[in-house]
Design a protein around this motif. Structure first.
Motif, PDB file in Angstrom:
ATOM      1  N   SER A 282      45.146  36.843  10.204  1.00  0.00           N
ATOM      2  CA  SER A 282      45.578  36.997  11.248  1.00  0.00           C
ATOM      3  C   SER A 282      45.582  38.432  11.632  1.00  0.00           C
ATOM      4  CB  SER A 282      47.164  36.563  11.490  1.00  0.00           C
ATOM      5  OG  SER A 282      47.881  37.153  10.365  1.00  0.00           O
ATOM      6  N   PRO A 283      45.591  38.874  12.850  1.00  0.00           N
ATOM      7  CA  PRO A 283      45.475  40.208  13.303  1.00  0.00           C
ATOM      8  C   PRO A 283      46.734  40.999  12.951  1.00  0.00           C
ATOM      9  CG  PRO A 283      45.052  38.831  15.509  1.00  0.00           C
ATOM     10  CD  PRO A 283      45.382  37.998  14.284  1.00  0.00           C
ATOM     11  N   GLY A 284      46.227  42.279  12.231  1.00  0.00           N
ATOM     12  CA  GLY A 284      47.325  43.137  11.546  1.00  0.00           C
ATOM     13  C   GLY A 284      47.604  42.983   9.957  1.00  0.00           C
ATOM     14  N   ALA A 285      46.887  41.760   9.563  1.00  0.00           N
ATOM     15  CA  ALA A 285      46.659  41.560   7.805  1.00  0.00           C
ATOM     16  C   ALA A 285      45.745  42.580   7.410  1.00  0.00           C
ATOM     17  CB  ALA A 285      46.320  40.076   7.791  1.00  0.00           C
ATOM     18  N   CYS A 286      46.249  42.955   5.982  1.00  0.00           N
ATOM     19  CA  CYS A 286      45.280  43.810   5.450  1.00  0.00           C
ATOM     20  C   CYS A 286      44.524  43.284   4.366  1.00  0.00           C
ATOM     21  CB  CYS A 286      46.276  44.870   4.764  1.00  0.00           C
ATOM     22  SG  CYS A 286      47.257  45.851   6.121  1.00  0.00           S
ATOM     23  N   VAL A 287      43.312  43.856   3.933  1.00  0.00           N
ATOM     24  CA  VAL A 287      42.439  43.275   3.445  1.00  0.00           C
ATOM     25  C   VAL A 287      41.994  44.430   2.232  1.00  0.00           C
ATOM     26  CG1 VAL A 287      40.047  42.208   3.445  1.00  0.00           C
ATOM     27  CG2 VAL A 287      41.441  42.071   5.388  1.00  0.00           C
ATOM     28  N   THR A 288      41.564  43.863   0.922  1.00  0.00           N
ATOM     29  CA  THR A 288      41.256  44.805  -0.144  1.00  0.00           C
ATOM     30  C   THR A 288      39.634  45.125  -0.042  1.00  0.00           C
ATOM     31  OG1 THR A 288      40.406  43.075  -1.559  1.00  0.00           O
ATOM     32  CG2 THR A 288      42.999  43.501  -1.594  1.00  0.00           C
ATOM     33  N   GLY A 289      39.281  45.912  -1.104  1.00  0.00           N
ATOM     34  CA  GLY A 289      37.923  46.334  -0.915  1.00  0.00           C
ATOM     35  C   GLY A 289      37.032  45.096  -1.318  1.00  0.00           C
ATOM     36  N   ASP A 290      37.675  44.094  -2.078  1.00  0.00           N
ATOM     37  CA  ASP A 290      36.818  42.880  -2.338  1.00  0.00           C
ATOM     38  C   ASP A 290      37.356  41.764  -1.423  1.00  0.00           C
ATOM     39  OD1 ASP A 290      36.110  44.047  -4.789  1.00  0.00           O
ATOM     40  OD2 ASP A 290      38.017  43.460  -5.781  1.00  0.00           O
ATOM     41  N   PHE A 291      37.622  42.258  -0.170  1.00  0.00           N
ATOM     42  CA  PHE A 291      37.696  41.254   0.739  1.00  0.00           C
ATOM     43  C   PHE A 291      38.788  40.123   0.611  1.00  0.00           C
ATOM     44  CE2 PHE A 291      33.176  42.871   0.871  1.00  0.00           C
ATOM     45  CZ  PHE A 291      33.415  43.774   2.070  1.00  0.00           C
ATOM     46  N   ALA A 292      39.822  40.419   0.200  1.00  0.00           N
ATOM     47  CA  ALA A 292      40.965  39.433  -0.242  1.00  0.00           C
ATOM     48  C   ALA A 292      42.146  40.024   0.604  1.00  0.00           C
ATOM     49  CB  ALA A 292      41.180  39.369  -1.375  1.00  0.00           C
ATOM     50  N   LEU A 293      42.815  38.992   1.230  1.00  0.00           N
ATOM     51  CA  LEU A 293      44.329  39.495   1.666  1.00  0.00           C
ATOM     52  C   LEU A 293      45.227  40.241   0.744  1.00  0.00           C
ATOM     53  CD1 LEU A 293      44.914  36.470   4.102  1.00  0.00           C
ATOM     54  CD2 LEU A 293      44.314  38.642   4.640  1.00  0.00           C
ATOM     55  N   THR A 294      45.832  41.096   1.145  1.00  0.00           N
ATOM     56  CA  THR A 294      46.822  41.824   0.362  1.00  0.00           C
ATOM     57  C   THR A 294      48.006  42.546   1.447  1.00  0.00           C
ATOM     58  OG1 THR A 294      47.099  43.638  -1.072  1.00  0.00           O
ATOM     59  CG2 THR A 294      45.591  43.996   0.662  1.00  0.00           C
ATOM     60  N   PRO A 295      49.136  42.566   0.697  1.00  0.00           N
ATOM     61  CA  PRO A 295      50.364  43.322   1.410  1.00  0.00           C
ATOM     62  C   PRO A 295      49.533  44.900   1.880  1.00  0.00           C
ATOM     63  CG  PRO A 295      51.271  42.353  -0.628  1.00  0.00           C
ATOM     64  CD  PRO A 295      49.792  42.108  -0.878  1.00  0.00           C
ATOM     65  N   CYS A 296      50.155  45.288   2.930  1.00  0.00           N
ATOM     66  CA  CYS A 296      49.613  46.195   3.762  1.00  0.00           C
ATOM     67  C   CYS A 296      49.665  47.832   2.813  1.00  0.00           C
ATOM     68  CB  CYS A 296      49.955  46.459   5.114  1.00  0.00           C
ATOM     69  SG  CYS A 296      49.316  45.044   6.180  1.00  0.00           S
ATOM     70  N   ASN A 297      50.561  47.638   1.736  1.00  0.00           N
ATOM     71  CA  ASN A 297      50.476  48.906   1.072  1.00  0.00           C
ATOM     72  C   ASN A 297      49.340  49.118   0.132  1.00  0.00           C
ATOM     73  OD1 ASN A 297      51.192  47.070  -0.534  1.00  0.00           O
ATOM     74  ND2 ASN A 297      53.199  47.736  -1.372  1.00  0.00           N
ATOM     75  N   GLY A 298      48.658  48.211   0.191  1.00  0.00           N
ATOM     76  CA  GLY A 298      47.408  48.200  -0.933  1.00  0.00           C
ATOM     77  C   GLY A 298      46.125  47.835  -0.080  1.00  0.00           C
ATOM     78  N   GLY A 299      45.888  47.895   1.278  1.00  0.00           N
ATOM     79  CA  GLY A 299      44.777  47.446   1.507  1.00  0.00           C
ATOM     80  C   GLY A 299      43.766  48.760   1.995  1.00  0.00           C
TER      81      GLY A 299
END
Length: 243
Positions: free
Chosen positions: A47-64
C-alpha cells in the motif's frame, strides 16, 4: 474486661482490618497496573507508504531502500504511476506497486533505465527500456504517443511498445542524415541487421543521404536504399562508399 479495655481491643481490631483492606487494595492496584502485552507488528501490506528492500520485499520502514508511492493495475496505464517512479513491481493478480528510491540513484529519471518509459529514455529493438549509460540500446525516445502519426516531425524512427509508439530521435543505432552503416548481411535486412558505424571506419559501407516516402524520391546519386515498414519515412537513401 472493663469498658475501656473493650474499646481498646475493638479499636485495635478495626485498625488491623483497615490495614488488611488497604493491603488488599494496594495488591489489587499492583496487579492491575502491569503493562499489557505489546501487540506484534502490523501485517505488512502493499500500500502507499510501505517500504521495500533492495530485493523488492516488504519491510518495516527502518530498513527499506524505497517506498511504495502508488498501487496501480497490472500493467499500469498512462498516469497510473507518478512520473518519478523508479520501478514497477507486480504484487498480486492485476496489481502492481509503483516504488521510488529514498536515495540516488533514481533509475526512473530520464535515461536511467527503469521506471516509466518517457522522453529521454533509451530503448532496445523490442521497445524495452535500457540505461543510456550502457550499450545495447537502439534509440532514444523523443516522445511516447498512441500511434506513429502522432510523433513529432523530427522523429527519425519508431518502435511499438504495447499500445503505445516510441518516437525516436538521433542517438544509438538510429540513422540520420550523414550517418554511415556497415554492409548488411543480405539484400533484405531487418532493422537489427543494419549497424551504424563511424564513417572513418573500415566497416563503413554507405552513407545516409536522405529519408523518403518512396525509393523513386531518392537523390540521383543514391545507389542503394533501405526500407522499413515501421519508420515514419520508410525509405533510407544511401550513397555507397565501398564498392
Amino acid at each position: 474486661m472493663d469498658t475501656l479495655a473493650k474499646q481498646v481491643v475493638v479499636g485495635v481490631s478495626v485498625a488491623a482490618a483497615l490495614v488488611a483492606l488497604a493491603g488488599a487494595v494496594i495488591a489489587g492496584a499492583a496487579r492491575s497496573s502491569r503493562p499489557e502485552r505489546t501487540p506484534g507488528p502490523a501485517a505488512l501490506r502493499w500500500s502507499p507508504g510501505a517500504c521495500v528492500t533492495g530485493d523488492f520485499a516488504l519491510t518495516p520502514c527502518n530498513g527499506g531502500v524505497s517506498e511504495v508511492v502508488a498501487i496501480a493495475p497490472d500493467p499500469p496505464g498512462p498516469g497510473d504511476c507518478p512520473e518519478d517512479t523508479d520501478d514497477v513491481l507486480r504484487v498480486g493478480p492485476g496489481r502492481t506497486a509503483c516504488v521510488r528510491n529514498f536515495l540516488d540513484p533514481h533509475p526512473g529519471a530520464p535515461g536511467g533505465g527503469g521506471g516509466l518509459l518517457r522522453a529521454g529514455d533509451c530503448v532496445a529493438h523490442d521497445g524495452r527500456e535500457r540505461p543510456c549509460s550502457r550499450s545495447g540500446w537502439y534509440g532514444r525516445a523523443v516522445a511516447i504517443t498512441p500511434d506513429a502519426a502522432a510523433c513529432p516531425e523530427d522523429t527519425l524512427d519508431t518502435l511499438g511498445s504495447g499500445t503505445r509508439t516510441v518516437c525516436l530521435g538521433p542517438g544509438g543505432q538510429v540513422l540520420d542524415r550523414g550517418a554511415c552503416v556497415a554492409r548488411p548481411p543480405g539484400r533484405v535486412a531487418d532493422r537489427s541487421d543494419v549497424t551504424r558505424v563511424a564513417c572513418g571506419s573500415a566497416r563503413a559501407w554507405a552513407r545516409v543521404l536522405s529519408f523518403e516516402s518512396a525509393a523513386k524520391d531518392c537523390p540521383a546519386r543514391s545507389e542503394r536504399y533501405l526500407r522499413s515498414a515501421s519508420a515514419p519515412r520508410p525509405v533510407t537513401c544511401l550513397d555507397v562508399l565501398s564498392k
